[in-house]
Design an enzyme around this catalytic site. Sequence first.
Site, PDB file in Angstrom:
ATOM      1  N   GLU A  68      46.469  70.183 159.006  1.00  0.00           N
ATOM      2  CA  GLU A  68      46.247  68.964 159.448  1.00  0.00           C
ATOM      3  C   GLU A  68      44.837  69.118 159.422  1.00  0.00           C
ATOM      4  OE1 GLU A  68      48.056  67.584 162.859  1.00  0.00           O
ATOM      5  OE2 GLU A  68      50.203  68.537 162.012  1.00  0.00           O
ATOM      6  N   TYR A 102      46.602  70.526 177.127  1.00  0.00           N
ATOM      7  CA  TYR A 102      48.108  70.578 178.172  1.00  0.00           C
ATOM      8  C   TYR A 102      46.351  69.921 179.059  1.00  0.00           C
ATOM      9  CZ  TYR A 102      49.776  73.708 175.853  1.00  0.00           C
ATOM     10  OH  TYR A 102      50.450  74.828 174.322  1.00  0.00           O
ATOM     11  N   CYS A 126      54.235  68.602 169.125  1.00  0.00           N
ATOM     12  CA  CYS A 126      54.129  69.334 170.301  1.00  0.00           C
ATOM     13  C   CYS A 126      52.561  70.587 170.009  1.00  0.00           C
ATOM     14  CB  CYS A 126      54.619  70.225 171.069  1.00  0.00           C
ATOM     15  SG  CYS A 126      56.015  71.698 169.843  1.00  0.00           S
ATOM     16  N   HIS A 127      52.664  70.704 168.308  1.00  0.00           N
ATOM     17  CA  HIS A 127      51.913  71.669 168.188  1.00  0.00           C
ATOM     18  C   HIS A 127      50.539  71.244 168.362  1.00  0.00           C
ATOM     19  CE1 HIS A 127      52.604  69.016 164.948  1.00  0.00           C
ATOM     20  NE2 HIS A 127      51.379  69.900 164.135  1.00  0.00           N
ATOM     21  N   ASN A 148      60.459  71.182 174.188  1.00  0.00           N
ATOM     22  CA  ASN A 148      60.747  70.418 172.575  1.00  0.00           C
ATOM     23  C   ASN A 148      61.365  70.251 172.053  1.00  0.00           C
ATOM     24  OD1 ASN A 148      59.840  68.332 171.026  1.00  0.00           O
ATOM     25  ND2 ASN A 148      58.690  68.953 170.565  1.00  0.00           N
TER      26      ASN A 148
END
Lengths: 152, 178
Positions: free
Chosen positions: A148, A93, A122-123, A114
């Site tokens: 991921e 952030y 946004c994750h 979002n």
Amino acid sequence: MPTQIPERVCVEWHLNFVAEIRNGVVERSYFTERDVEETIFSEFSEELVKRLRRYFKGREVDFRDVPVTYPTDFSGRVLEIVRGISFGKVRSYFDIANEVKTSPRAVGVAMKMNRVPVIVPCHRVVARNGIGGYSCGVGVKRMLLELEGVKM
Amino acid sequence: MRAFFIGRFQPYHLGHHEVLREIFEEVDEIVIGIGSAQESHTIENPFTAGERVMMVDRAIEDLKRETDFRKAYIIPLEDVYRNSLWVSHVTSLCPYFDVVYSNNPLVIRLFREAGFEVKKTKMINRIYYQGTEIRRRMICNEKWEDLVPESVVQVIKEIDGVKRLRDIANTDTGKSVC
């Protein structure tokens, strides 16, 4: 004109992932425990659901070209930057806040606005000392990052 | 060969104009449907079907001249709120046509299911958003005239369309667009 009904695609995962599409723009996406009926009538949505299935199998898929809408100018500016974070990468952030010249909390607010999680990733924005929040639940965020291959 | 093209034309803009130019070059006659004909005097649909007929009619004069005076029918079409009946509703009100030009996924789907040949136009996506952008600019007192043909600017002036849209936007307690 015919009555426009949104198209809806659904991908099975730990939770079902649903995206709603109108005129070739993804308007909303969310996770749900419920079964959702798909409504697909455009090639765009057929293509999108194939890509989402690949993504939720853990393959690297880039959604940057998918048209979406942003709720406000500010959140749009922040979320555009977030779209630039690649599969398997994270930013803080704080880091994003520096780039937009705002505060980390304001970045958090923009993330919350979002409308299209996963499509706009946004994750991939996390705290410097932890995972940070997620409107669909921090558990979902952790699972997405694991998917991921991100080690938190 | 007669083609069908439908739009709401709120208002007619250069996106429509380019698509129609493309169609005029490819077919002999064209049926232009004015969609949601019953709608008017709202932010989304400020102009009446009659006003939209005037916009289309004046705007396509140039296209006709460029293409040896092709025949064009302008048909206002009200909504039927039942998609399974929509194609037969349209065909019952229009001269026969052989091919449909559209980029609207639902329009494409409904006509294909009814057995029509459907061609996509080259202008993709932009057409949906240009109308919204023009109405936003009208309300916010920004320059919109460069997004529509000159003939349509004239029609909108004659009917005092911008003032109407602004009045509607002011009395509507909904979201602010400026």
